[in-house]
Design a protein around this motif. Structure first.
Motif, PDB file in Angstrom:
ATOM      1  N   ALA A 183       1.012  -1.113   0.106  1.00 65.56           N
ATOM      2  CA  ALA A 183      -0.107  -0.321  -0.227  1.00 65.56           C
ATOM      3  C   ALA A 183       0.832   1.022   0.117  1.00 65.56           C
ATOM      4  O   ALA A 183       0.103   2.298  -0.283  1.00 65.56           O
ATOM      5  N   ILE A 222       0.482   4.051  -2.083  1.00 61.22           N
ATOM      6  CA  ILE A 222      -1.627   4.518  -2.570  1.00 61.22           C
ATOM      7  C   ILE A 222      -1.316   4.812  -3.569  1.00 61.22           C
ATOM      8  O   ILE A 222      -2.997   4.477  -3.947  1.00 61.22           O
ATOM      9  N   GLY A 242      -3.920   6.908  -5.765  1.00 56.92           N
ATOM     10  CA  GLY A 242      -5.133   6.910  -5.498  1.00 56.92           C
ATOM     11  C   GLY A 242      -5.567   6.438  -5.286  1.00 56.92           C
ATOM     12  O   GLY A 242      -6.751   6.181  -5.432  1.00 56.92           O
ATOM     13  N   GLY A 243      -5.586   5.440  -4.014  1.00 55.30           N
ATOM     14  CA  GLY A 243      -6.224   4.386  -3.957  1.00 55.30           C
ATOM     15  C   GLY A 243      -5.943   2.930  -4.076  1.00 55.30           C
ATOM     16  O   GLY A 243      -6.030   1.732  -3.492  1.00 55.30           O
ATOM     17  N   LEU A 244      -5.614   2.690  -5.378  1.00 58.01           N
ATOM     18  CA  LEU A 244      -5.249   1.589  -6.150  1.00 58.01           C
ATOM     19  C   LEU A 244      -4.330   0.873  -5.355  1.00 58.01           C
ATOM     20  O   LEU A 244      -4.524  -0.355  -4.813  1.00 58.01           O
ATOM     21  N   VAL A 259      -3.657   0.678  -1.945  1.00 55.56           N
ATOM     22  CA  VAL A 259      -4.268   0.605  -0.835  1.00 55.56           C
ATOM     23  C   VAL A 259      -5.239  -0.890  -1.607  1.00 55.56           C
ATOM     24  O   VAL A 259      -5.550  -1.708  -0.448  1.00 55.56           O
ATOM     25  N   GLU A 260      -5.897  -1.027  -2.125  1.00 57.44           N
ATOM     26  CA  GLU A 260      -7.000  -1.536  -2.854  1.00 57.44           C
ATOM     27  C   GLU A 260      -6.447  -2.958  -2.323  1.00 57.44           C
ATOM     28  O   GLU A 260      -6.895  -3.669  -1.809  1.00 57.44           O
ATOM     29  N   ALA A 261      -5.361  -2.951  -3.184  1.00 56.82           N
ATOM     30  CA  ALA A 261      -4.395  -4.233  -3.496  1.00 56.82           C
ATOM     31  C   ALA A 261      -4.053  -4.684  -2.131  1.00 56.82           C
ATOM     32  O   ALA A 261      -4.082  -6.088  -2.290  1.00 56.82           O
ATOM     33  N   ALA A 262      -3.621  -3.722  -1.261  1.00 63.30           N
ATOM     34  CA  ALA A 262      -2.981  -4.436  -0.082  1.00 63.30           C
ATOM     35  C   ALA A 262      -4.535  -5.424   0.429  1.00 63.30           C
ATOM     36  O   ALA A 262      -4.176  -5.814   1.317  1.00 63.30           O
TER      37      ALA A 262
END
Lengths: 523, 114
Positions: free
Chosen positions: A165, A168, A170-172, A174-177
Motif C-alpha cells: 500500500a 497509495i 490514488g487508492g489503487l 491500498v485496494e491491492a493491499a
C-alpha cells in the motif's frame, strides 16, 4: 569469537533485521544518507550471517538453536521429562538454502531500492517494514516450532501489506493491499486452527516432536487440508491466485521482487509440513497428485492469463504464478513416489531437486525482471506496454538485463531456468509423460509472451516523448547486475550448484528421521 | 456433551465470521467478520488448554503435581496481540480507501480491474 558467531547465527539472523528495523526511524532523523548507510549495513550483516550459517549447515549438518536454554544445543531440558518445551530454530539444508535466497535477493533489492525509491517520502517507515519483511522470511524458514511459524508469517504479511500500500497511488495500491491482507489474515487464522489441532492431539508445537508422534488420524487430515489450502493461497497458486497480480503490480518494484521471495517462504512452509511433519504417514500418492494438480493448474492458467495483459508488471505477476506451478509440479512428483525407494532413486529425488532448484532460480530471474520493470517505470512513468517503445536505444543495460531474465524464465540454455526446467522435464516424463508435455508447452508460451513484451518495450524507432530518457541510475544497475550474474553463473555451472546446494536440501526435506534426530537426539 | 460446548461455540463463531466476510459488502463489516473469526480461533486455542482438575503452574504454593502447561494461554495472548495489529492496519486501509474513493462498498472498490 568465530565460535560465538557460529553458535548464535540462527538467532542473529532474526535479531539483526529486527533491531535494524526498529532503530531505522531514529537513525532516519539524522539524515537520509546515514539512514541508507545504516540499512545497507544491517542488510550486509544479515546476508553475511546467512551465508556463514549456510556454509556451516552444508558442511556439518543440521544446526539447532534453543532460545533461553543454558546451552543453545540443549533441545530437551534435563528436568522436562524428555519434552522440548522451548522455542527452537532448526536449520537444515533446506532452511539454509531458503535463507541464502532471502539474503541475496534482499541485498540486491535493497541496493536497487536505495536509488529507485529515493523520490518517495516516509522512507524511514519503508525501510523499517523492509527489514521486518526480511526478519519474517528468515524466521519462517528457520523455525522449528509451528506457532513460531505462524508469528513470523504474520510479521511477514503485515509488513508486506504495508509496503504494497506504500505508494497509495490514488487508492489503487491500498485496494491491492487490502485484498492481499484480508486473504492472508484469514489464511493465517486457518493455519492457526491447524496448529491448534496438532497441539490438542500431541501436546506439542515442536515440529520434530509432532512429526515423531504423527498418527495421521482424521483430525490430522483436516489439519493437513487447512494448512495446505492456506499456504497454497499464500504462495499464489491457482485457484487462490487472484490477489497475486493486484499485489505484485501495485507494490513498488523493489517490494515486488521481495514478495516473490515471501511467496516462496510460504511454499517452503507447505513443503515442510508435507515432508517433515507427515512424510510417509500420509497417503503420498493422493497428496502428491493434489500438489501436482495445483501445480499444473497454476502453470496453465498463469501463462494463459499472462498473454493478454497490457500492464508489464501484471503480466510478470501472472508468469510468477505460472512458474510457481513448476516448483509445485517438481516437488509434488517427488512426494507422490515418497517411500518407494527404487522410484525415488530413479526420478523422485531429481524431480524434487528440479523443483527446489527452480525456487532459487525463480527468485533470481523473476526478481531481476521485476527490477527491470521498475527501472523502466522509474524513467518513463508508465507500466502500460502500448505506451512503450524504442527504449532499447537509451536503456541498453536495462535491456540486456531484461533479455537475461526473459530467456531464463523461458528456459533457454545456458541460463539457470533451463537447468532446473530440464531436471523437471526429465523426471516428470518418467513419472507421467503428459505432465512433462504440458510443462514444455507452458514454457514455449512463456517464451512467446516475453518475445512480445521485449518487442513492445525495447524495439522499434525512438519515440518522440522518450527522447530525453536516460539509462537507469548506477545503484539500480548494480542491484540488477548482482541478480543477473547469479542467473548466468547458475546456468553455466548447474551441476556444481545442484551437487553443492540443491541435492542436500532435497535430501534433507525428504529425510524426516534426520530432522527428528537433530532435535530429539538418538535415531 | 458438556465438554464439547466450547468447540460447538468455536464452530458457530467461525461460521458466522466467515459468512460475514463472504456475504457483506461494507468493508467495516468484513473486518468485523474477520475479528469474529479470530475470536473463534482464540476460543479454540484456550479451550484446548483446559485440563480438568489441573491448577495454575505456580510452583511456590502448588498443592498437587497436577499442573497445567500454560502454552495455550501464551499462544492466545500472542494471537490476540497479532489480531490487534491486523485490525489496526485493516482499519487504516479503510480510512485511506474512504478518503480516495469516497465509499467503503466493495462493489465500488473495483478500480484495479479496469
Amino acid at each position: 569469537m568465530n565460535g560465538f558467531l557460529m553458535t548464535n547465527a540462527p538467532a542473529l539472523l532474526i535479531m539483526l533485521p529486527l533491531i535494524g528495523a526498529f532503530v531505522t526511524p531514529f537513525i532516519g532523523r539524522i539524515s537520509p544518507r546515514v539512514r541508507s548507510a545504516w540499512v545497507i549495513l544491517i542488510m550486509t550483516l544479515t546476508t553475511l550471517t546467512a551465508l556463514l550459517l549456510a556454509s556451516d549447515v552444508f558442511l556439518n549438518g543440521t544446526q539447532i538453536y534453543v532460545f533461553g536454554a543454558a546451552d543453545p544445543d540443549l533441545a530437551i531440558p534435563p528436568d522436562s521429562g524428555g519434552i522440548p518445551i522451548r522455542i527452537i530454530f532448526t536449520v537444515d539444508a533446506m532452511s539454509a538454502l531458503m535463507q541464502v535466497i532471502g539474503a541475496i535477493t534482499g541485498f540486491a533489492v535493497l541496493l536497487y531500492s536505495i536509488s529507485a525509491d529515493r523520490i518517495h517520502s516516509g522512507l524511514e517507515s519503508f525501510y523499517t517494514l523492509f527489514l521486518l519483511m526480511i526478519a519474517g522470511i528468515m524466521g519462517m524458514v528457520s523455525t522449528g516450532d509451528l506457532f513460531n511459524f505462524f508469528v513470523f508469517l504474520e510479521i511477514l504479511s503485515i509488513s508486506s501489506a504495508g509496503l504494497i500500500a506504500y505508494r497509495i497511488d490514488g487508492g489503487l495500491a491500498v485496494e491491492a493491499a487490502l485484498k492481499y491482507f484480508v486473504l492472508s489474515t484469514i489464511g493465517a487464522m486457518v493455519i492457526l486452527i491447524g496448529i491448534g489441532i496438532y497441539y490438542g492431539e500431541y501436546n506439542a508445537l515442536n515440529i520434530a516432536v509432532i512429526a515423531s508422534r504423527m498418527q495421521f488420524t482424521l483430525l490430522d487430515q483436516i489439519a493437513l487440508v487447512l494448512i495446505i489450502a492456506a499456504l497454497a493461497m499464500k504462495c499464489g497458486s491457482v485457484p487462490m491466485h487472484f490477489w497475486t497480480p493486484d499485489a505484485y503490480s501495485m507494490a513498488p518494484s523493489s517490494i515486488t521482487a521481495m514478495l516473490v521471495v515471501a511467496s516462496q517462504a510460504s511454499l517452503y512452509g507447505l513443503f515442510r509440513v508435507v515432508f517433515t511433519l507427515y512424510n510417509v504417514t500420509l497417503n503420498a500418492m493422493t497428496v502428491g497428485w493434489i500438489i501436482i494438480i495445483l501445480g499444473v493448474l497454476s502453470m496453465v492458467v498463469g501463462v494463459t492469463m499472462a498473454i493478454p495483459q497490457k500492464n508489464v508488471k501484471r503480466l510478470m505477476a501472472y508468469h510468477a504464478i505460472s512458474q510457481t506451478g513448476y516448483m509445485l509440479l517438481g516437488v509434488g512428483v517427488g512426494l507422490a513416489v515418497l517411500g518407494n525407494q527404487p522410484l525415488m532413486e530413479s526420478f523422485g529425488y531429481i524431480a524434487m531437486e528440479g523443483g527446489i532448484f527452480h525456487i532459487i532460480n525463480h527468485a533470481m530471474y523473476k526478481g531481476l525482471l521485476f527490477l527491470t520493470a521498475g527501472a523502466i517505470f522509474f524513467r518513463i512513468g508508465t507500466y502500460n506496454l502500448n505506451k512503450m517503445g524504442g527504449l532499447g536505444h537509451s536503456m541498453k543495460y536495462t535491456m540486456i538485463f531484461f533479455i537475461i531474465g526473459a530467456l531464463a524464465i523461458a528456459g533457454i540454455p545456458p541460463l539457470n531456468g533451463f537447468a532446473s526446467k530440464l531436471m523437471i522435464y526429465e523426471s516428470v516424463f518418467a513419472f507421467n509423460p503428459v505432465l512433462a508435455v504440458i510443462a514444455m508447452v507452458v514454457s514455449i508460451l512463456t517464451l512467446a509472451s516475453f518475445v512480445k513484451v521485449f518487442h513492445s518495450i525495447f524495439m522499434g524507432p525512438k519515440l518522440p516523448e522518450y527522447e530525453t530518457v536516460q539509462e537507469a541510475p548506477v545503484p539500480m544497475l548494480i542491484g540488477m547486475g548482482v541478480l543477473a550474474a547469479i542467473v548466468i553463473l547458475f546456468g553455466l555451472f548447474p551441476q556444481s550448484v545442484v551437487n553443492g546446494l540443491i541435492a542436500p536440501a532435497a535430501h534433507a526435506l525428504a529425510d524426516q528421521s534426520g530432522y527428528i534426530a537433530a532435535v530429539l537426539g538418538g535415531a | 456433551m458438556f465438554w464439547n460446548l466450547p468447540f460447538i461455540a468455536v464452530v458457530t463463531l467461525g461460521l458466522i465470521g466467515l459468512a460475514t466476510v463472504v456475504t457483506k459488502k461494507n468493508l467495516i463489516k468484513i473486518f468485523l467478520g474477520i475479528n469474529i473469526f479470530e475470536a473463534a480461533v482464540n476460543l479454540f486455542l484456550i479451550s484446548l488448554g483446559y485440563r480438568e482438575g489441573g491448577i495454575a503452574p505456580i510452583f511456590t504454593s502448588a498443592p498437587s503435581t497436577e499442573m497445567v502447561m500454560a502454552t495455550p494461554q501464551a499462544l492466545t495472548l500472542t494471537s490476540i496481540v497479532i489480531g490487534v495489529a491486523t485490525s489496526a492496519l485493516l482499519l487504516s486501509f479503510a480510512v485511506i480507501i474512504w478518503k480516495k474513493y469516497g465509499t467503503i462498498d466493495t462493489d465500488q472498490i473495483r478500480r484495479l480491474r479496469e
